[in-house]
Design a protein around this motif. Structure first.
Motif, PDB file in Angstrom:
ATOM      1  N   PRO A   1      16.363   3.955   1.387  1.00 38.34           N
ATOM      2  CA  PRO A   1      17.723   4.428   1.089  1.00 38.34           C
ATOM      3  C   PRO A   1      18.268   3.725  -0.156  1.00 38.34           C
ATOM      4  CG  PRO A   1      17.492   3.882   3.413  1.00 38.34           C
ATOM      5  CD  PRO A   1      16.249   3.391   2.732  1.00 38.34           C
ATOM      6  N   VAL A   2      18.827   4.509  -1.063  1.00 40.77           N
ATOM      7  CA  VAL A   2      19.352   3.909  -2.294  1.00 40.77           C
ATOM      8  C   VAL A   2      20.493   2.959  -1.972  1.00 40.77           C
ATOM      9  CG1 VAL A   2      20.437   4.386  -4.511  1.00 40.77           C
ATOM     10  CG2 VAL A   2      18.637   5.900  -3.650  1.00 40.77           C
ATOM     11  N   PHE A   3      21.345   3.334  -1.046  1.00 44.02           N
ATOM     12  CA  PHE A   3      22.462   2.485  -0.654  1.00 44.02           C
ATOM     13  C   PHE A   3      22.299   2.125   0.818  1.00 44.02           C
ATOM     14  CE2 PHE A   3      24.047   5.152  -4.122  1.00 44.02           C
ATOM     15  CZ  PHE A   3      24.429   4.173  -5.031  1.00 44.02           C
ATOM     16  N   GLY A   4      22.493   0.871   1.110  1.00 47.18           N
ATOM     17  CA  GLY A   4      22.319   0.418   2.473  1.00 47.18           C
ATOM     18  C   GLY A   4      23.494  -0.417   2.921  1.00 47.18           C
ATOM     19  N   PRO A   5      23.303  -1.223   3.952  1.00 45.95           N
ATOM     20  CA  PRO A   5      24.398  -2.051   4.465  1.00 45.95           C
ATOM     21  C   PRO A   5      24.864  -3.074   3.441  1.00 45.95           C
ATOM     22  CG  PRO A   5      22.300  -2.662   5.465  1.00 45.95           C
ATOM     23  CD  PRO A   5      22.061  -1.416   4.698  1.00 45.95           C
ATOM     24  N   ALA A   6      26.115  -3.491   3.567  1.00 41.99           N
ATOM     25  CA  ALA A   6      26.680  -4.484   2.659  1.00 41.99           C
ATOM     26  C   ALA A   6      25.993  -5.831   2.860  1.00 41.99           C
ATOM     27  CB  ALA A   6      28.181  -4.614   2.903  1.00 41.99           C
ATOM     28  N   ALA A   7      26.017  -6.630   1.811  1.00 43.42           N
ATOM     29  CA  ALA A   7      25.380  -7.946   1.878  1.00 43.42           C
ATOM     30  C   ALA A   7      25.971  -8.784   3.001  1.00 43.42           C
ATOM     31  CB  ALA A   7      25.528  -8.661   0.534  1.00 43.42           C
ATOM     32  N   ALA A   8      27.287  -8.731   3.169  1.00 45.30           N
ATOM     33  CA  ALA A   8      27.920  -9.534   4.218  1.00 45.30           C
ATOM     34  C   ALA A   8      27.407  -9.136   5.594  1.00 45.30           C
ATOM     35  CB  ALA A   8      29.440  -9.366   4.148  1.00 45.30           C
ATOM     36  N   ASP A   9      27.200  -7.848   5.819  1.00 44.97           N
ATOM     37  CA  ASP A   9      26.705  -7.387   7.119  1.00 44.97           C
ATOM     38  C   ASP A   9      25.262  -7.829   7.343  1.00 44.97           C
ATOM     39  OD1 ASP A   9      29.143  -6.158   7.554  1.00 44.97           O
ATOM     40  OD2 ASP A   9      28.471  -4.218   6.765  1.00 44.97           O
ATOM     41  N   ARG A  10      24.448  -7.742   6.297  1.00 55.43           N
ATOM     42  CA  ARG A  10      23.041  -8.147   6.441  1.00 55.43           C
ATOM     43  C   ARG A  10      22.941  -9.649   6.710  1.00 55.43           C
ATOM     44  NH1 ARG A  10      19.192  -5.250   2.030  1.00 55.43           N
ATOM     45  NH2 ARG A  10      17.794  -5.121   3.829  1.00 55.43           N
ATOM     46  N   LEU A  11      23.761 -10.426   6.032  1.00 54.74           N
ATOM     47  CA  LEU A  11      23.722 -11.870   6.230  1.00 54.74           C
ATOM     48  C   LEU A  11      24.258 -12.249   7.604  1.00 54.74           C
ATOM     49  CD1 LEU A  11      24.845 -13.138   2.701  1.00 54.74           C
ATOM     50  CD2 LEU A  11      22.529 -13.060   3.652  1.00 54.74           C
ATOM     51  N   ALA A  12      25.280 -11.546   8.055  1.00 52.52           N
ATOM     52  CA  ALA A  12      25.810 -11.829   9.391  1.00 52.52           C
ATOM     53  C   ALA A  12      24.751 -11.556  10.451  1.00 52.52           C
ATOM     54  CB  ALA A  12      27.059 -10.985   9.643  1.00 52.52           C
ATOM     55  N   PHE A  13      24.020 -10.453  10.300  1.00 55.56           N
ATOM     56  CA  PHE A  13      22.947 -10.138  11.243  1.00 55.56           C
ATOM     57  C   PHE A  13      21.874 -11.229  11.230  1.00 55.56           C
ATOM     58  CE2 PHE A  13      18.616  -8.342  11.473  1.00 55.56           C
ATOM     59  CZ  PHE A  13      18.578  -8.034  12.832  1.00 55.56           C
ATOM     60  N   ALA A  14      21.588 -11.759  10.052  1.00 53.26           N
ATOM     61  CA  ALA A  14      20.529 -12.776   9.911  1.00 53.26           C
ATOM     62  C   ALA A  14      21.024 -14.184  10.210  1.00 53.26           C
ATOM     63  CB  ALA A  14      19.958 -12.726   8.496  1.00 53.26           C
ATOM     64  N   ARG A  15      22.295 -14.326  10.616  1.00 53.44           N
ATOM     65  CA  ARG A  15      22.882 -15.648  10.800  1.00 53.44           C
ATOM     66  C   ARG A  15      22.676 -16.487   9.536  1.00 53.44           C
ATOM     67  NH1 ARG A  15      22.525 -17.849  16.968  1.00 53.44           N
ATOM     68  NH2 ARG A  15      23.032 -15.904  18.020  1.00 53.44           N
ATOM     69  N   ALA A  16      23.030 -15.883   8.434  1.00 53.67           N
ATOM     70  CA  ALA A  16      22.878 -16.526   7.138  1.00 53.67           C
ATOM     71  C   ALA A  16      24.222 -16.515   6.416  1.00 53.67           C
ATOM     72  CB  ALA A  16      21.816 -15.806   6.305  1.00 53.67           C
ATOM     73  N   GLU A  17      24.305 -17.227   5.343  1.00 52.14           N
ATOM     74  CA  GLU A  17      25.523 -17.317   4.552  1.00 52.14           C
ATOM     75  C   GLU A  17      25.194 -17.158   3.084  1.00 52.14           C
ATOM     76  OE1 GLU A  17      26.927 -21.143   5.689  1.00 52.14           O
ATOM     77  OE2 GLU A  17      28.172 -20.361   7.314  1.00 52.14           O
ATOM     78  N   GLY A  18      26.132 -16.629   2.352  1.00 48.10           N
ATOM     79  CA  GLY A  18      25.961 -16.490   0.914  1.00 48.10           C
ATOM     80  C   GLY A  18      27.154 -17.066   0.185  1.00 48.10           C
ATOM     81  N   GLU A  19      26.913 -17.518  -1.032  1.00 47.61           N
ATOM     82  CA  GLU A  19      27.998 -18.053  -1.842  1.00 47.61           C
ATOM     83  C   GLU A  19      27.605 -18.021  -3.313  1.00 47.61           C
ATOM     84  OE1 GLU A  19      28.871 -22.146  -1.472  1.00 47.61           O
ATOM     85  OE2 GLU A  19      26.783 -22.777  -1.497  1.00 47.61           O
ATOM     86  N   LEU A  20      28.615 -18.095  -4.155  1.00 46.69           N
ATOM     87  CA  LEU A  20      28.380 -18.182  -5.589  1.00 46.69           C
ATOM     88  C   LEU A  20      28.085 -19.624  -5.944  1.00 46.69           C
ATOM     89  CD1 LEU A  20      31.203 -15.891  -7.014  1.00 46.69           C
ATOM     90  CD2 LEU A  20      28.760 -15.391  -6.946  1.00 46.69           C
ATOM     91  N   ARG A  21      27.015 -19.819  -6.691  1.00 45.28           N
ATOM     92  CA  ARG A  21      26.658 -21.169  -7.129  1.00 45.28           C
ATOM     93  C   ARG A  21      26.330 -21.157  -8.608  1.00 45.28           C
ATOM     94  NH1 ARG A  21      22.270 -23.034  -2.548  1.00 45.28           N
ATOM     95  NH2 ARG A  21      23.667 -23.023  -0.749  1.00 45.28           N
ATOM     96  N   GLY A  22      26.738 -22.200  -9.275  1.00 38.34           N
ATOM     97  CA  GLY A  22      26.305 -22.388 -10.644  1.00 38.34           C
ATOM     98  C   GLY A  22      24.909 -22.970 -10.653  1.00 38.34           C
ATOM     99  N   GLU A  23      24.025 -22.357 -11.413  1.00 43.78           N
ATOM    100  CA  GLU A  23      22.636 -22.813 -11.430  1.00 43.78           C
ATOM    101  C   GLU A  23      22.139 -22.873 -12.865  1.00 43.78           C
ATOM    102  OE1 GLU A  23      18.342 -21.688  -9.393  1.00 43.78           O
ATOM    103  OE2 GLU A  23      20.192 -20.819  -8.647  1.00 43.78           O
ATOM    104  N   ALA A  24      21.445 -23.960 -13.177  1.00 42.30           N
ATOM    105  CA  ALA A  24      20.920 -24.126 -14.526  1.00 42.30           C
ATOM    106  C   ALA A  24      19.700 -23.241 -14.726  1.00 42.30           C
ATOM    107  CB  ALA A  24      20.548 -25.588 -14.772  1.00 42.30           C
ATOM    108  N   THR A  25      19.635 -22.587 -15.894  1.00 41.74           N
ATOM    109  CA  THR A  25      18.465 -21.814 -16.279  1.00 41.74           C
ATOM    110  C   THR A  25      18.044 -22.256 -17.671  1.00 41.74           C
ATOM    111  OG1 THR A  25      19.614 -20.015 -17.429  1.00 41.74           O
ATOM    112  CG2 THR A  25      19.459 -19.860 -15.020  1.00 41.74           C
ATOM    113  N   GLU A  26      16.911 -21.747 -18.134  1.00 43.13           N
ATOM    114  CA  GLU A  26      16.436 -22.130 -19.466  1.00 43.13           C
ATOM    115  C   GLU A  26      17.353 -21.617 -20.562  1.00 43.13           C
ATOM    116  OE1 GLU A  26      12.848 -19.844 -20.707  1.00 43.13           O
ATOM    117  OE2 GLU A  26      12.948 -19.045 -18.664  1.00 43.13           O
ATOM    118  N   TRP A  27      18.250 -20.670 -20.233  1.00 44.88           N
ATOM    119  CA  TRP A  27      19.178 -20.136 -21.235  1.00 44.88           C
ATOM    120  C   TRP A  27      20.570 -20.738 -21.102  1.00 44.88           C
ATOM    121  CZ3 TRP A  27      16.675 -16.822 -17.699  1.00 44.88           C
ATOM    122  CH2 TRP A  27      15.456 -16.322 -18.159  1.00 44.88           C
ATOM    123  N   GLY A  28      20.792 -21.554 -20.087  1.00 46.54           N
ATOM    124  CA  GLY A  28      22.101 -22.118 -19.854  1.00 46.54           C
ATOM    125  C   GLY A  28      22.569 -21.849 -18.434  1.00 46.54           C
ATOM    126  N   PRO A  29      23.736 -22.378 -18.048  1.00 48.26           N
ATOM    127  CA  PRO A  29      24.223 -22.187 -16.679  1.00 48.26           C
ATOM    128  C   PRO A  29      24.637 -20.751 -16.403  1.00 48.26           C
ATOM    129  CG  PRO A  29      25.868 -23.296 -18.020  1.00 48.26           C
ATOM    130  CD  PRO A  29      24.630 -23.207 -18.862  1.00 48.26           C
TER     131      PRO A  29
END
Length: 736
Positions: A388-416
């Motif tokens: 399916p091109v569109f599926g459940p929202a990320a929050a719903d999938r993470l809730a089902f998986a007993r997982a959490e998501g958040e925005l994080r700053g992460e260093a890459t070879e091109w910058g943060p």
């Protein structure tokens, strides 16, 4: 031959030119054609043709950095330090879009700042008194607290060092709180050591948490002297927290030891109003005993205490306590995979999230759909797979998986960059889930094998590394099947890429204490197939910095291979790169032991092994990155008599050996350039150079190199070269 500046070059010194050995190749560029067998299929035989592949190997140190940067925390969590910066442990204190403390992310500590785009962290501010009082109410001192408090009271400035997630930041705040200072000010973690004293103008306490240190940014005793002078003027105190680091020249840090988990639980239960008798009753509960029996970090113990304080004696409350244990995790994973009512796409997402735990959510979701395709083909081969091109929202999938998501700053070879990352709340879930699907659902293996092979060919380093990590976990669950279905096929591939994945897998499998891996690697070093030999040689090189106790065994296996086949140039290059890695990281004492082993090979072994030792030593010296030999020698090696002697012996031998003179001089030039940027390296070279002179030819060779040396940008000879010439000719200098 006429050398620059009309100086005659000493015997054995040849200019680098078109005929000189080329530098190691970088990683294959995207789009490079792949040879047959790159998909992991077994090669058809060992021989010269197998060594000639259109895909060129990564330089070994680059491949090593890639492996360490992207390996999940459940594997590297208990590993010893590499290059002074690894390893802290698993992720704790991350939830609900906020971060408490430092977060270890597979080989480095990320400092995360959340807020509007373009916002910067607060530079300096006073920590609210209410927060300090709340922390004091539940804080357990731990065995190192009293000593640290005494040092801080006497010296006014204290460097508190310890592993990640051991509560060192909370300890820093409580040390200042116990002194009774009028206020505690948090300093910007990006404060440079040189600017530290200027930030300490206000009276009271100051805390600088998780100061990032490196070879180019050490914290020196002179920085603390300046800070202490300022603190005496302003009647202040300072605590600096750092991870265990070699970049503290002249400083004796206070080693932080966390309090026991039971002490943390007791402190929190008292804060929640539980009486002494009730505390003892709660601690006697079976799930509590099981929880405390394991090695727990303060954040885990605090979270468990909160659940324990809510215990009301009911069966449901007892079950919630048991949910902190391994059995609950195993049952949850069994239920997820075994429930026929759970959608196949949801199961694919759970497995993908186990592989990409604490990585960008988009990777777990994207690659979960690829696994879903494999599952559909396996379960319904007569139907074309559909996503399916569109599926459940990320929050719903993470809730089902007993997982959490958040925005994080992460260093890459091109910058943060900012990434939405996702991970299971229970850190044991990835290992349990991968083991469960591999051992309890064998019908899923064909799809998993095809999917992991696809991940191993992905162009993204994180994806390739996670493929190796997942396979290592499968090997821990069922080594024979994993070797047959994945690892051996990669190792015997004609292409180098799958061999790298095989080496990474076996390296990580050893870190998971998978039985017989060391014996397998030793056997493969003498295997009839060139691919297996290459894989074992690379794996030994990768293992030693992570497990310094294995360095001797690794070097012995590499030397044995060099004795067996001295004429294979491609294999000699591979042996050299892996042996060089043995000197490219790890704690100082172990590095000195490895140097001693290299010296032993010079005198007690065959010419082929002697050549390997010299080539690998020169390769290790030709490196100025964090954890490199030059930095280690400047910081600690020059103060260890045996290590300094062995290093001088290897330098002197390499410079005097016709086959290695040019490469050794190039590496020495790099050390001089490093010395131009670092005072400790310059001092180390002053002591090293005279030890390299035994004969007149030795002195003439070094004199010529220093006189013809140019700056890194091609400019005039750097001042340090003139200073080293004085050290090389002390008698002439005294006469003038």
């Amino acid at each position: 031959m006429t050398a620059p500046a009309a100086e005659e070059a000493p015997e054995g010194v040849r200019p680098a030119g078109p005929g000189s050995p080329a530098a190691p190749a970088d990683a294959t560029a995207p789009g490079t054609p792949r040879t047959p067998g790159a998909d992991g299929a077994a090669g058809e035989g060992a021989g010269p043709e197998e060594e000639r592949t259109e895909e060129r190997t990564q330089e070994a140190r680059a491949a090593q950095r890639e492996l360490f940067a992207h390996t999940p925390g459940f594997i590297l969590g208990d590993t010893a330090a590499f290059g002074g910066s690894l390893v802290g442990g698993a992720q704790h204190g991350v939830s609900g879009g906020r971060v408490d403390g430092d977060v270890y992310m597979g080989g480095r500590t990320e400092h995360h700042y959340h807020g509007p785009a373009g916002a910067t962290p607060d530079a300096t501010g006073e920590i609210p008194r209410a927060r300090l009082d709340a922390l004091a109410a539940v804080f357990a001192d731990g065995p190192a607290f009293a000593g640290a408090l005494g040092r801080l009271r006497e010296e006014r400035v204290l460097v508190l060092s310890g592993a990640h997630a051991t509560g060192r930041s909370a300890a820093a705040l409580m040390l200042l709180h116990r002194l009774g200072v009028p206020g505690v000010h948090a300093l910007d973690p990006e404060t440079t050591p040189g600017a530290l004293a200027g930030r300490l103008t206000r009276p009271g306490g100051h805390v600088l948490r998780d100061l990032p240190l490196s070879r180019n940014r050490p914290l020196r005793d002179t920085h603390l002297y300046a800070a202490r002078e300022q603190l005496e003027k302003s009647d202040g105190y300072l605590v600096v927290t750092v991870e265990n680091s070699p970049h503290l020249p002249g400083i004796a840090p206070c080693a932080w030891e966390p309090p026991g988990a039971e002490d943390v639980v007791r402190a929190h239960l008292s804060r929640y109003g539980r009486a002494a008798g009730e505390v003892e009753r709660l601690l006697a509960l079976e799930p509590v005993a099981g929880f405390l029996a394991a090695d727990r970090q303060p954040a885990e113990a605090a979270a468990f205490a909160e659940a324990l304080a809510a215990h009301d004696g009911s069966a449901e409350a007892l079950a919630r306590l048991a949910d902190f244990g391994q059995a609950a995790v195993e049952k949850r994973c069994r239920d997820w995979l075994g429930d026929p009512g759970t959608d196949l796409r949801d199961k694919a997402f759970l497995i993908s999230l186990a592989v990409f735990d604490q990585a960008p959510y988009v990777l777990a979701a994207e690659l979960a759909d690829q696994l879903y395709v494999h599952f559909q083909r396996l379960q319904h081969p007569e139907q074309p797979p559909e996503i399916p091109v569109f599926g459940p929202a990320a929050a719903d999938r993470l809730a089902f998986a007993r997982a959490e998501g958040e925005l994080r700053g992460e260093a890459t070879e091109w910058g943060p960059v900012t990434q939405f990352t996702a991970g299971f709340r229970e850190e044991r879930t990835p290992r349990v889930l991968l083991t469960e699907v591999w051992t309890r659902h064998p019908s899923a293996r064909p799809a998993l094998v095809a999917w992991i092979g696809q991940l191993a060919r992905d162009g993204r380093p994180l994806v390739r590394t996670r493929a190796a990590a997942a396979t290592a976990q499968l090997a821990a669950a069922d080594l024979p099947s994993t070797m047959a279905l994945l690892v051996d096929r990669w190792a015997t591939s004609r292409a180098v890429g799958p061999r790298v994945t095989a080496a990474n897998t076996l390296t990580l499998a050893q870190l998971l204490d998978v039985p017989v891996v060391l014996r397998l690697l030793t056997q493969w070093c003498s295997d009839g197939h060139a691919g297996r030999r290459w894989t074992a040689i690379r794996a030994f090189g990768l293992l030693a910095p992570l497990r310094p106790d294995l360095a001797g065994a690794a070097l012995g296996a590499l030397a044995a291979r060099a004795r067996a086949d001295a004429g294979n140039k491609a294999e000699h290059d591979s042996l050299t790169e892996s042996a060089a890695l043995l000197l490219s990281g790890g704690p100082g004492r172990r590095r000195g032991e490895v140097l001693a082993e290299f010296v032993r090979l010079l005198y007690l072994d065959t010419p082929a092994v002697r050549d390997l030792a010299l080539a690998a030593f020169v390769r290790a010296c030709d490196n100025a990155e964090d954890g490199a030999l030059v930095g280690w020698y400047a910081e600690s090696g020059m103060y260890e008599a045996d290590a300094a002697r062995d290093l001088a012996t290897l330098w002197r031998t390499a410079l005097g050996d016709r086959a290695h003179t040019r490469a050794a001089l190039d590496a020495l030039r790099l050390w001089v350039h490093v010395g131009g940027r670092r005072a400790d390296a310059a001092h180390a070279l002053e002591l090293l150079l005279p030890a390299l002179v035994i004969t007149a030819d030795d002195r003439k060779r070094l004199d010529h190199e220093l006189r013809t040396l140019r700056a890194e940008d091609g400019g005039p000879r750097p001042p340090l070269a003139d200073h080293l010439l004085t050290a090389l000719h002390p008698a002439a200098s005294a006469a003038h």
